[in-house]
Design an enzyme around this catalytic site. Sequence first.
Site, mmCIF file in Angstrom:
data_model
loop_
_atom_site.group_PDB
_atom_site.id
_atom_site.type_symbol
_atom_site.label_atom_id
_atom_site.label_comp_id
_atom_site.label_asym_id
_atom_site.label_seq_id
_atom_site.Cartn_x
_atom_site.Cartn_y
_atom_site.Cartn_z
ATOM 1 N N GLU A 111 0.819 -1.203 0.000
ATOM 2 C CA GLU A 111 0.000 0.000 0.000
ATOM 3 C C GLU A 111 0.864 1.269 0.000
ATOM 4 O OE1 GLU A 111 -4.072 -1.716 2.014
ATOM 5 O OE2 GLU A 111 -2.537 -0.979 3.374
ATOM 6 N N CYS A 119 3.551 8.342 1.499
ATOM 7 C CA CYS A 119 4.059 7.300 2.393
ATOM 8 C C CYS A 119 4.299 6.041 1.567
ATOM 9 C CB CYS A 119 3.042 7.042 3.504
ATOM 10 S SG CYS A 119 3.565 5.784 4.691
ATOM 11 N N CYS A 167 6.284 -7.551 6.813
ATOM 12 C CA CYS A 167 7.366 -7.049 7.652
ATOM 13 C C CYS A 167 7.756 -8.118 8.661
ATOM 14 C CB CYS A 167 6.929 -5.778 8.397
ATOM 15 S SG CYS A 167 8.261 -5.011 9.357
ATOM 16 N N CYS A 201 6.095 -5.543 15.118
ATOM 17 C CA CYS A 201 5.734 -4.663 16.234
ATOM 18 C C CYS A 201 4.282 -4.942 16.630
ATOM 19 C CB CYS A 201 5.891 -3.199 15.828
ATOM 20 S SG CYS A 201 7.585 -2.751 15.394
ATOM 21 N N CYS A 230 1.298 -2.793 15.081
ATOM 22 C CA CYS A 230 1.287 -2.538 13.641
ATOM 23 C C CYS A 230 0.676 -3.724 12.908
ATOM 24 C CB CYS A 230 2.707 -2.283 13.137
ATOM 25 S SG CYS A 230 2.809 -1.982 11.367
ATOM 26 N N SER A 283 11.829 6.059 8.257
ATOM 27 C CA SER A 283 11.436 5.622 9.594
ATOM 28 C C SER A 283 11.923 4.208 9.835
ATOM 29 C CB SER A 283 9.906 5.670 9.727
ATOM 30 O OG SER A 283 9.505 5.163 10.986
ATOM 31 N N CYS A 304 -1.571 5.520 10.219
ATOM 32 C CA CYS A 304 -0.357 4.873 10.724
ATOM 33 C C CYS A 304 -0.684 3.567 11.430
ATOM 34 C CB CYS A 304 0.365 5.801 11.704
ATOM 35 S SG CYS A 304 1.274 7.088 10.883
#
Length: 390
Positions: free
Chosen positions: A94, A107, A114, A118, A121, A205, A351
């Site tokens: 995305e 973004c 990933c 985390c 997330c 980031s 986010c």
Amino acid sequence: MNAPLTNLLDFDPAQLIAYCAELGEKPFRAKQLQRWIHQFGASDFDSMTDLAKSLRDKLKTRAFVAAPAIISDNTSTDGTRKWLIDVGNGNAVETVFIPEENRGTLCISTQAGCAVNCRFCSTGKQGFSRNLSVGEIIGQLWMAEFELRRTKGIEPGPKGERQITNVVMMGMGEPLLNFEPTATALKLMLDDNAYGLSRRRVTLSTSGVVPMIDRLAQEVPVALAVSLHASNDELRNGLIPLNKKYPLKELIAACKRYLQYAPRDFITFEYCMLDGVNDSDEHARELIALVQHPVDGINCKFNLIPFNPFPESGLLRSKNPRIKAFAQILVDAGLVTTIRKTRGDDIDAACGQLAGEVQDRTRVQERMGKMAEYQQKFGANFGKIVEIHS
């Protein structure tokens, strides 16, 4: 047998010069070609009218220019626009555009899924599938810039009003675990013959991959944002498993080293506000002690992010009064602190909400489902370390 065609989106400026040299062309041809691709959004070699016809003919048989295909395109009530992009083999990522009065921020994702996982997330809950290529990373910027221009009827090229003024590498994935393609894409973003963005307007980031922070400082130091989210190692270990490998002291030291090369004189620490988890006054005071330590302290600003809930997390967003009180403690200690406005949450573009459609080759979803099944059968503490009192 014909050799596979080369996607020219995969080349940074130096690589494009080398590619043109292989074709027997001078370096200035690479700059012309780069301008056509990244400033005009051109993919048809015949439209690149100041290139020699002989070069255009060579390129037509050996190369192409194409970003990944768009699966869906949604616009939020606040103007935020999210594209779901096909990166092959059942994987999609995305890309989100956030319009504001004086800038437009894109973004960008760097991985399908990933591996950092985390807790807050949703991307990590799908597991990790693969790294994106340079063309798939820079292709998100290429696609979005010229799609936005087409939507608004703005001409391509340097004379047309630029739609994307800022880029944040904050989409799906950990950029520093896909270092080389990410660094190559960053070089293109900064190059004057491509997008010409200032290093201050490009932010990467990271959850804290310490060796790669040092490497980024040497190769392409852009603005750095660090996903901190905790005020001590015990808490951060539970929220960001990577902290067990690179604890806070090492991470802060790496950030201090980075500042010697950074375009800004501070590091941004992102802090997701989780109700009853990391949002107490004591946590705020711990953060102050961490960054204002007389020896190990660092020049920084805090960006407090209201958590965007998703079912698998088991977490809740801190209440607004609590977020404001937390921020006030930091401000009173002299720390620049902002509270991020939630954007695009009605299209799951905020986010922590980017999930895409990723083939879960690490089987995270399956394993989480099994754990929930076993906990229902054997009790809530199944699979957890518990203290047994004698």
